[in-house]
Design a protein around this motif. Structure first.
Motif, PDB file in Angstrom:
ATOM      1  N   ASP A 168     -13.428  -0.744  -7.218  1.00 15.29           N
ATOM      2  CA  ASP A 168     -12.107  -0.188  -6.947  1.00 15.29           C
ATOM      3  C   ASP A 168     -12.006   0.317  -5.521  1.00 15.29           C
ATOM      4  O   ASP A 168     -12.929   0.965  -5.010  1.00 15.29           O
ATOM      5  CB  ASP A 168     -11.810   0.980  -7.883  1.00 15.29           C
ATOM      6  CG  ASP A 168     -11.477   0.525  -9.294  1.00 15.29           C
ATOM      7  OD1 ASP A 168     -10.606  -0.345  -9.434  1.00 15.29           O
ATOM      8  OD2 ASP A 168     -12.099   1.041 -10.244  1.00 15.29           O
ATOM      9  N   MET A 169     -10.879   0.038  -4.879  1.00 17.53           N
ATOM     10  CA  MET A 169     -10.538   0.692  -3.618  1.00 17.53           C
ATOM     11  C   MET A 169      -9.991   2.089  -3.916  1.00 17.53           C
ATOM     12  O   MET A 169      -9.489   2.349  -5.023  1.00 17.53           O
ATOM     13  CB  MET A 169      -9.491  -0.136  -2.864  1.00 17.53           C
ATOM     14  CG  MET A 169      -9.991  -1.487  -2.394  1.00 17.53           C
ATOM     15  SD  MET A 169     -11.085  -1.352  -0.964  1.00 17.53           S
ATOM     16  CE  MET A 169      -9.884  -1.148   0.357  1.00 17.53           C
ATOM     17  N   PRO A 170     -10.079   3.017  -2.958  1.00 19.53           N
ATOM     18  CA  PRO A 170      -9.615   4.389  -3.214  1.00 19.53           C
ATOM     19  C   PRO A 170      -8.147   4.470  -3.608  1.00 19.53           C
ATOM     20  O   PRO A 170      -7.755   5.342  -4.386  1.00 19.53           O
ATOM     21  CB  PRO A 170      -9.875   5.108  -1.889  1.00 19.53           C
ATOM     22  CG  PRO A 170     -10.948   4.306  -1.220  1.00 19.53           C
ATOM     23  CD  PRO A 170     -10.703   2.886  -1.630  1.00 19.53           C
ATOM     24  N   THR A 171      -7.305   3.602  -3.058  1.00 14.73           N
ATOM     25  CA  THR A 171      -5.881   3.592  -3.412  1.00 14.73           C
ATOM     26  C   THR A 171      -5.502   2.197  -3.865  1.00 14.73           C
ATOM     27  O   THR A 171      -6.081   1.201  -3.436  1.00 14.73           O
ATOM     28  CB  THR A 171      -5.004   3.992  -2.213  1.00 14.73           C
ATOM     29  OG1 THR A 171      -5.234   3.083  -1.121  1.00 14.73           O
ATOM     30  CG2 THR A 171      -5.302   5.411  -1.769  1.00 14.73           C
ATOM     31  N   VAL A 197     -12.196  -4.669  -4.290  1.00 18.27           N
ATOM     32  CA  VAL A 197     -12.795  -5.333  -3.137  1.00 18.27           C
ATOM     33  C   VAL A 197     -14.200  -5.800  -3.488  1.00 18.27           C
ATOM     34  O   VAL A 197     -14.916  -5.139  -4.250  1.00 18.27           O
ATOM     35  CB  VAL A 197     -12.826  -4.382  -1.910  1.00 18.27           C
ATOM     36  CG1 VAL A 197     -13.655  -3.148  -2.183  1.00 18.27           C
ATOM     37  CG2 VAL A 197     -13.305  -5.101  -0.662  1.00 18.27           C
ATOM     38  N   HIS A 198     -14.591  -6.934  -2.940  1.00 16.84           N
ATOM     39  CA  HIS A 198     -15.959  -7.455  -3.067  1.00 16.84           C
ATOM     40  C   HIS A 198     -16.544  -7.551  -1.660  1.00 16.84           C
ATOM     41  O   HIS A 198     -15.916  -8.098  -0.755  1.00 16.84           O
ATOM     42  CB  HIS A 198     -15.949  -8.836  -3.718  1.00 16.84           C
ATOM     43  CG  HIS A 198     -17.255  -9.234  -4.328  1.00 16.84           C
ATOM     44  ND1 HIS A 198     -18.415  -9.383  -3.590  1.00 16.84           N
ATOM     45  CD2 HIS A 198     -17.594  -9.526  -5.616  1.00 16.84           C
ATOM     46  CE1 HIS A 198     -19.394  -9.755  -4.397  1.00 16.84           C
ATOM     47  NE2 HIS A 198     -18.929  -9.835  -5.627  1.00 16.84           N
ATOM     48  N   ASP A 199     -17.732  -6.995  -1.476  1.00 21.35           N
ATOM     49  CA  ASP A 199     -18.373  -7.004  -0.160  1.00 21.35           C
ATOM     50  C   ASP A 199     -19.213  -8.250   0.090  1.00 21.35           C
ATOM     51  O   ASP A 199     -19.944  -8.320   1.087  1.00 21.35           O
ATOM     52  CB  ASP A 199     -19.242  -5.752  -0.002  1.00 21.35           C
ATOM     53  CG  ASP A 199     -18.398  -4.482  -0.008  1.00 21.35           C
ATOM     54  OD1 ASP A 199     -17.300  -4.501   0.569  1.00 21.35           O
ATOM     55  OD2 ASP A 199     -18.828  -3.487  -0.615  1.00 21.35           O
ATOM     56  N   MET A 200     -19.123  -9.221  -0.812  1.00 19.80           N
ATOM     57  CA  MET A 200     -19.727 -10.551  -0.652  1.00 19.80           C
ATOM     58  C   MET A 200     -21.249 -10.532  -0.685  1.00 19.80           C
ATOM     59  O   MET A 200     -21.904 -11.414  -0.125  1.00 19.80           O
ATOM     60  CB  MET A 200     -19.210 -11.218   0.626  1.00 19.80           C
ATOM     61  CG  MET A 200     -17.688 -11.317   0.697  1.00 19.80           C
ATOM     62  SD  MET A 200     -16.954 -12.124  -0.761  1.00 19.80           S
ATOM     63  CE  MET A 200     -17.431 -13.817  -0.461  1.00 19.80           C
ATOM     64  N   HIS A 201     -21.815  -9.535  -1.364  1.00 21.93           N
ATOM     65  CA  HIS A 201     -23.244  -9.542  -1.671  1.00 21.93           C
ATOM     66  C   HIS A 201     -23.388  -9.764  -3.174  1.00 21.93           C
ATOM     67  O   HIS A 201     -22.493  -9.439  -3.944  1.00 21.93           O
ATOM     68  CB  HIS A 201     -23.895  -8.211  -1.273  1.00 21.93           C
ATOM     69  CG  HIS A 201     -23.646  -7.820   0.146  1.00 21.93           C
ATOM     70  ND1 HIS A 201     -24.065  -8.589   1.208  1.00 21.93           N
ATOM     71  CD2 HIS A 201     -23.021  -6.737   0.687  1.00 21.93           C
ATOM     72  CE1 HIS A 201     -23.718  -8.001   2.336  1.00 21.93           C
ATOM     73  NE2 HIS A 201     -23.069  -6.877   2.046  1.00 21.93           N
ATOM     74  N   ASP A 202     -24.508 -10.312  -3.592  1.00 17.85           N
ATOM     75  CA  ASP A 202     -24.808 -10.462  -5.021  1.00 17.85           C
ATOM     76  C   ASP A 202     -23.663 -11.156  -5.759  1.00 17.85           C
ATOM     77  O   ASP A 202     -23.061 -10.607  -6.695  1.00 17.85           O
ATOM     78  CB  ASP A 202     -25.098  -9.105  -5.665  1.00 17.85           C
ATOM     79  CG  ASP A 202     -26.276  -8.409  -5.001  1.00 17.85           C
ATOM     80  OD1 ASP A 202     -27.250  -9.094  -4.655  1.00 17.85           O
ATOM     81  OD2 ASP A 202     -26.200  -7.178  -4.827  1.00 17.85           O
ATOM     82  N   LEU A 203     -23.357 -12.372  -5.347  1.00 18.47           N
ATOM     83  CA  LEU A 203     -22.278 -13.122  -5.995  1.00 18.47           C
ATOM     84  C   LEU A 203     -22.713 -13.597  -7.379  1.00 18.47           C
ATOM     85  O   LEU A 203     -23.883 -13.921  -7.603  1.00 18.47           O
ATOM     86  CB  LEU A 203     -21.899 -14.338  -5.143  1.00 18.47           C
ATOM     87  CG  LEU A 203     -21.460 -14.090  -3.700  1.00 18.47           C
ATOM     88  CD1 LEU A 203     -20.905 -15.376  -3.113  1.00 18.47           C
ATOM     89  CD2 LEU A 203     -20.448 -12.967  -3.600  1.00 18.47           C
ATOM     90  N   PRO A 204     -21.774 -13.667  -8.318  1.00 24.13           N
ATOM     91  CA  PRO A 204     -22.114 -14.230  -9.625  1.00 24.13           C
ATOM     92  C   PRO A 204     -22.447 -15.709  -9.485  1.00 24.13           C
ATOM     93  O   PRO A 204     -21.876 -16.406  -8.629  1.00 24.13           O
ATOM     94  CB  PRO A 204     -20.838 -14.025 -10.442  1.00 24.13           C
ATOM     95  CG  PRO A 204     -19.745 -13.966  -9.426  1.00 24.13           C
ATOM     96  CD  PRO A 204     -20.344 -13.293  -8.222  1.00 24.13           C
ATOM     97  N   VAL A 234      -8.623  -8.407  -4.416  1.00 27.87           N
ATOM     98  CA  VAL A 234      -7.826  -8.879  -5.540  1.00 27.87           C
ATOM     99  C   VAL A 234      -7.064  -7.690  -6.101  1.00 27.87           C
ATOM    100  O   VAL A 234      -7.541  -6.555  -6.055  1.00 27.87           O
ATOM    101  CB  VAL A 234      -8.717  -9.532  -6.634  1.00 27.87           C
ATOM    102  CG1 VAL A 234      -9.682  -8.532  -7.261  1.00 27.87           C
ATOM    103  CG2 VAL A 234      -7.859 -10.211  -7.709  1.00 27.87           C
ATOM    104  N   ASN A 235      -5.855  -7.936  -6.609  1.00 26.26           N
ATOM    105  CA  ASN A 235      -5.121  -6.859  -7.288  1.00 26.26           C
ATOM    106  C   ASN A 235      -4.716  -7.330  -8.676  1.00 26.26           C
ATOM    107  O   ASN A 235      -4.598  -8.532  -8.936  1.00 26.26           O
ATOM    108  CB  ASN A 235      -3.918  -6.392  -6.467  1.00 26.26           C
ATOM    109  CG  ASN A 235      -2.858  -7.456  -6.299  1.00 26.26           C
ATOM    110  OD1 ASN A 235      -2.192  -7.845  -7.250  1.00 26.26           O
ATOM    111  ND2 ASN A 235      -2.678  -7.930  -5.058  1.00 26.26           N
ATOM    112  N   PRO A 293       0.855  -1.197   0.000  1.00 25.55           N
ATOM    113  CA  PRO A 293       0.000   0.000   0.000  1.00 25.55           C
ATOM    114  C   PRO A 293       0.886   1.241   0.000  1.00 25.55           C
ATOM    115  O   PRO A 293       2.016   1.215   0.503  1.00 25.55           O
ATOM    116  CB  PRO A 293      -0.796  -0.131   1.296  1.00 25.55           C
ATOM    117  CG  PRO A 293      -0.013  -1.061   2.156  1.00 25.55           C
ATOM    118  CD  PRO A 293       0.737  -1.975   1.246  1.00 25.55           C
ATOM    119  N   PRO A 294       0.389   2.354  -0.560  1.00 24.65           N
ATOM    120  CA  PRO A 294       1.232   3.543  -0.692  1.00 24.65           C
ATOM    121  C   PRO A 294       1.891   3.999   0.602  1.00 24.65           C
ATOM    122  O   PRO A 294       3.057   4.407   0.596  1.00 24.65           O
ATOM    123  CB  PRO A 294       0.256   4.594  -1.234  1.00 24.65           C
ATOM    124  CG  PRO A 294      -0.759   3.803  -1.993  1.00 24.65           C
ATOM    125  CD  PRO A 294      -0.928   2.531  -1.205  1.00 24.65           C
ATOM    126  N   ALA A 295       1.179   3.927   1.718  1.00 30.77           N
ATOM    127  CA  ALA A 295       1.748   4.406   2.984  1.00 30.77           C
ATOM    128  C   ALA A 295       2.955   3.593   3.415  1.00 30.77           C
ATOM    129  O   ALA A 295       3.830   4.101   4.124  1.00 30.77           O
ATOM    130  CB  ALA A 295       0.680   4.381   4.079  1.00 30.77           C
TER     131      ALA A 295
END
Length: 229
Positions: A217-220, A83-90, A197-198, A61-63
């Protein structure tokens, strides 16, 4: 080189070769508290004694990059972090099976054609991906030939898509989506509440796949740092 680990209060750095490159070292950091410049310098000294000419880090991470910048590192690669918040999975769409030890040679052959030289795995890198978390799931899609594989990690209630690969000849057949869906459903069965995931910034196909499966997307993002020795 033989693998070496340096530890400090709140973290560790593992030193090894970078995916089969005898002249490039890999500095993998696991830390709640990032290393100081002094610890990074200790790592560099150990790598110079081993005869390496260059070093790259794990994704940071940048920091956490600041002590590496102070020690002369620069950004080698920038990565999306999703990031996936684990709702509405495919929905799961294709069967997968557990990868066997006898599959590993074919997995590495697939990996070599799926990724460029910097990112492809050797046997040690594959084992690192498998062992990166306390629990893991290693699955393949194998219809006469191995067409896709996925390594998924789990640590407490967080999941990680460690490695997803599809053979170039089998792309656009829904195999990437199938192994991602399999991974997410396994993680939710084990009560994971978030999955990360990255992927490199220029891998637009992978970003589109993950977003179609519900990642955002995550902010950073993350950075892989590197320098000559």
């Amino acid at each position: 080189m033989s693998e070496e680990t340096l530890r400090w209060r709140g973290g560790w750095a593992r030193l090894s070769s970078w995916r089969g490159h005898d002249d490039v070292a890999y500095l993998s950091v696991g830390a709640v508290r990032p290393p100081t410049v002094e610890i990074v310098d200790r790592c560099l000294g150990a790598l110079r004694r081993q005869g390496f000419g260059a070093v790259v880090t794990s994704a940071l991470p940048p920091a956490d990059t600041l002590p590496f910048i102070d020690a002369g590192f620069s950004v080698r690669e920038r990565l999306h972090l999703l990031v996936h918040d684990m709702h509405d999975l495919p929905p799961t769409s294709r069967p997968t099976r557990r990868a066997r030890r006898s599959d590993r040679r074919r997995v590495l052959e697939l990996d070599r054609v799926a990724f460029d030289d910097f990112w492809r795995l050797d046997e040690a890198g594959l084992l690192d991906a498998i062992k990166a978390t306390p629990s893991y799931r290693f699955r393949v899609i194998d219809a006469r030939r191995l067409r896709a594989y996925a390594i998924t990690g789990r640590a407490e209630r967080r999941g990680y898509l460690q490695r997803i690969a599809v053979h170039p000849d089998a792309r656009r057949e829904g195999l990437g989506r199938a192994v991602v869906a399999d991974a997410l459903h396994w993680l939710r069965r084990h009560r994971s509440v978030q999955t990360l995931v990255n992927t490199p910034l220029d891998n637009e196909a992978a970003v589109a796949l993950y977003k179609s499966c519900g990642f955002r997307d995550m902010p950073t993002g993350l950075c892989v740092m590197g320098r000559d020795l």
